[in-house]
Design a protein around this motif. Structure first.
Motif, PDB file in Angstrom:
ATOM      1  N   UNK A 164     -16.920 -20.298   9.125  1.00 31.36           N
ATOM      2  CA  UNK A 164     -18.573 -20.901   8.880  1.00 31.36           C
ATOM      3  C   UNK A 164     -19.179 -19.983   7.755  1.00 31.36           C
ATOM      4  N   UNK A 165     -18.817 -18.750   7.313  1.00 30.31           N
ATOM      5  CA  UNK A 165     -19.539 -18.254   6.317  1.00 30.31           C
ATOM      6  C   UNK A 165     -18.746 -18.316   4.898  1.00 30.31           C
ATOM      7  N   UNK A 166     -17.671 -17.958   4.970  1.00 32.95           N
ATOM      8  CA  UNK A 166     -16.807 -18.041   3.824  1.00 32.95           C
ATOM      9  C   UNK A 166     -15.361 -18.259   3.855  1.00 32.95           C
ATOM     10  N   UNK A 167     -14.871 -18.285   2.882  1.00 34.22           N
ATOM     11  CA  UNK A 167     -13.271 -18.119   3.093  1.00 34.22           C
ATOM     12  C   UNK A 167     -12.720 -16.779   2.583  1.00 34.22           C
ATOM     13  N   UNK A 168     -12.013 -16.047   3.116  1.00 34.72           N
ATOM     14  CA  UNK A 168     -11.470 -14.683   2.894  1.00 34.72           C
ATOM     15  C   UNK A 168      -9.799 -14.517   2.935  1.00 34.72           C
ATOM     16  N   UNK A 169      -9.401 -14.015   2.280  1.00 34.26           N
ATOM     17  CA  UNK A 169      -7.967 -13.538   2.203  1.00 34.26           C
ATOM     18  C   UNK A 169      -7.618 -12.167   1.908  1.00 34.26           C
ATOM     19  N   UNK A 170      -6.945 -11.355   2.654  1.00 32.48           N
ATOM     20  CA  UNK A 170      -6.626 -10.032   2.318  1.00 32.48           C
ATOM     21  C   UNK A 170      -5.641 -10.095   1.509  1.00 32.48           C
ATOM     22  N   UNK A 171      -6.066  -9.039   0.634  1.00 31.29           N
ATOM     23  CA  UNK A 171      -5.178  -8.670  -0.878  1.00 31.29           C
ATOM     24  C   UNK A 171      -4.333  -7.596  -0.001  1.00 31.29           C
ATOM     25  N   UNK A 172      -2.981  -7.821   0.052  1.00 31.62           N
ATOM     26  CA  UNK A 172      -2.226  -6.681   0.625  1.00 31.62           C
ATOM     27  C   UNK A 172      -1.463  -6.312  -0.511  1.00 31.62           C
ATOM     28  N   UNK A 173      -0.183  -5.846  -0.298  1.00 29.02           N
ATOM     29  CA  UNK A 173       0.863  -5.504  -1.076  1.00 29.02           C
ATOM     30  C   UNK A 173       1.099  -4.021  -1.045  1.00 29.02           C
ATOM     31  N   UNK A 174       1.723  -3.393  -2.069  1.00 29.04           N
ATOM     32  CA  UNK A 174       2.282  -2.058  -2.055  1.00 29.04           C
ATOM     33  C   UNK A 174       1.714  -1.256  -3.387  1.00 29.04           C
ATOM     34  N   UNK A 175       1.629  -0.136  -3.566  1.00 30.91           N
ATOM     35  CA  UNK A 175       1.191   0.853  -4.525  1.00 30.91           C
ATOM     36  C   UNK A 175       2.587   1.883  -4.548  1.00 30.91           C
ATOM     37  N   UNK A 176       2.454   2.537  -5.771  1.00 29.07           N
ATOM     38  CA  UNK A 176       3.511   3.510  -6.034  1.00 29.07           C
ATOM     39  C   UNK A 176       2.833   4.929  -5.824  1.00 29.07           C
ATOM     40  N   UNK A 177       3.650   5.885  -4.891  1.00 27.62           N
ATOM     41  CA  UNK A 177       2.977   7.125  -4.725  1.00 27.62           C
ATOM     42  C   UNK A 177       4.191   8.041  -5.232  1.00 27.62           C
ATOM     43  N   UNK A 178       3.827   9.577  -5.602  1.00 31.79           N
ATOM     44  CA  UNK A 178       4.867  10.346  -5.483  1.00 31.79           C
ATOM     45  C   UNK A 178       4.530  11.526  -4.670  1.00 31.79           C
ATOM     46  N   UNK A 179       5.517  11.996  -3.886  1.00 26.53           N
ATOM     47  CA  UNK A 179       5.062  12.957  -3.021  1.00 26.53           C
ATOM     48  C   UNK A 179       5.015  14.486  -3.564  1.00 26.53           C
ATOM     49  N   UNK A 180       4.271  15.295  -3.230  1.00 28.06           N
ATOM     50  CA  UNK A 180       4.033  16.787  -3.695  1.00 28.06           C
ATOM     51  C   UNK A 180       5.461  17.342  -3.580  1.00 28.06           C
ATOM     52  N   UNK A 181       6.030  18.162  -4.559  1.00 32.15           N
ATOM     53  CA  UNK A 181       7.245  18.607  -4.545  1.00 32.15           C
ATOM     54  C   UNK A 181       8.419  17.684  -4.739  1.00 32.15           C
TER      55      UNK A 181
END
Length: 429
Positions: free
Chosen positions: A308-325
């Motif tokens: 009733x107010x807008x159209x909305x779609x969640x932007x999902x997905x993945x990102x890359x990370x590097x653990x400490x150590x």
């Protein structure tokens, strides 16, 4: 008496003895010359060096079975060959990543070099201090990557995660069934409710799908965008927009497919294939599973419906990370650079069915896929990012529990939302 004759005889005797002695002496043998060493004909061959043993890079992420098959058979081999490396790809759910990294860090034995993580499960990793600062690599993000995808990995000005895989849900529908009943694809909530009622009347059972499997991500993610479409703030849980969204879903529920109760991102594909669902939202990897592999060409896709107010779609997905150590940090960065390269992104689009993180990676898309990819672009126009909070797991449970009680069990909307508002406020504290 010494006489001349005596002298002559004596001298003669001396000469005879001298001659005898000289005849008995051995003739000296001339010394043999020392032989010269042979001239070298060629240098001896150097011993052949053994090729370096491949380095092992451990990559942890969470993928569907079909996605893992493409990753292991198509995406990883090119990187392995180019870098003489063996990539050990392991399944670690987004909700389990934090505890796994914490346990390895505490033991002083980090065994993960690089990981892909749902962009909604980042804040706890930063708060716990288990990820590296990757700000130095921001300049290496390829051209054509939306700034919003980069900013999703930034916390208080520090970039901890690098973009890799954007995602947003498409709405899939069975074109043949819509045509059979003379129905247009719904563009808003009112039209969706009308379509749901027709299917229920004609088929005797609901055919609209919703991911109502419960806590763990799918329900909260889909519900999040429905609340925003009604003008609500999901993190309050009890404002006017939230109440409107839950009230509407409570009305729609009797006309939904019973299989919604077990619908997740993987089973939704099965339900579209078996025609338990004629209309449902799912992530774009479903396109290959349903249409290419499943041969269900009547399943089409579009960006979705407006609230009733807008159209909305969640932007999902993945990102890359590097653990400490991480034992192979430099190699991990090389791996990220490969994943966001044009070559790899084209494969992820064509073989995996993912949206590309860069705009120039759609050149190899087959003709049949182009309408689906165009609709991904349309959905992105209405894209929203969920709030990245350290208490997401608590919110997820409260959000989906409220859905179950209100939508599936018919509980009072206001009283139930007020109850769970207090629950998430406590989690926020």
């Amino acid at each position: 008496m010494f006489t001349k004759r005596t002298l002559f005889v004596g001298l003669s005797l001396v000469m005879v003895i001298a001659l005898v002695l000289s005849g008995c002496a051995p003739t000296p043998t001339p010394a043999k010359p020392t032989p010269k060493p042979p001239e070298p004909t060629a240098k001896p061959p150097e011993p052949t060096a053994k090729p370096a043993e491949p380095t092992k890079l451990t990559f942890a992420t969470s993928l569907a079975e079909e996605e893992w098959a493409v990753m292991r058979d198509t995406i990883l081999p090119a990187f392995e060959a180019a870098n003489n490396v063996e990539v050990e790809a392991i399944e670690v759910g987004s909700g389990d990543m934090l505890e796994k990294l914490k346990a390895m860090s505490a033991a002083g034995k980090m065994e993960i070099d690089v990981f892909g993580q749902d962009n909604m499960q980042l804040a706890p990793l930063v708060a716990e201090g288990v990820v590296e600062d990757l700000s130095a690599y921001e300049a290496q993000v390829p051209d054509g990557v939306l700034p919003a995808l980069v900013n999703a990995g930034r916390f208080e000005g520090t970039l901890y995660f690098l973009p890799y895989r954007p995602n947003m849900q498409l709405t899939y529908y069975n074109e043949a069934k819509f045509q059979e009943y003379g129905l247009d694809v719904p563009s808003d909530w009112d039209e969706l409710l009308a379509v749901a009622k027709v299917f229920k009347e004609k088929e005797g059972i609901g055919k609209i799908g919703f991911k109502a499997v419960g806590p763990g991500g799918p329900t909260a993610c889909q519900l999040y965008e429905w609340v925003v479409s009604a003008g609500g703030d999901p993190l309050t849980l009890n404002d006017k927009g939230c109440a409107n969204a839950f009230t509407y879903l409570q009305e729609l529920w009797p006309y939904m497919s019973p299989d919604s109760k077990t619908a997740s991102w993987d089973t939704t594909n099965d339900y579209l294939l078996t025609e338990s669902f004629y209309w449902a939202q799912n992530w774009p990897f479903a396109t290959n599973v349903i249409v290419k592999d499943g041969g269900k060409e009547e399943i089409k896709a579009y960006h979705g419906v407006a609230g009733p107010v807008t159209e909305a779609h969640v932007v999902g997905g993945e990102v890359i990370g590097i653990p400490k150590g991480a034992p192979n940090r430099d190699l991990a960065i090389k791996f990220w650079q490969y994943l966001v390269s044009k070559e790899a992104q084209e494969k992820l689009v064509s073989d995996m069915g993912w949206p590309a993180v860069r705009s120039d990676a759609y050149g190899t898309v087959e003709a049949w896929r182009k309408p689906y990819d165009e609709q991904m672009g349309e959905a992105l126009k209405y894209g929203i990012f969920r709030a990245n909070i350290v208490w997401w797991d608590d919110f997820d449970k409260a959000f989906t529990d409220a859905f179950r009680e209100i939508v599936m069990e018919g509980a009072d909307v206001k009283a139930t939302l007020d109850k769970y508002h207090d629950v998430i406020e406590a989690a926020r504290e």
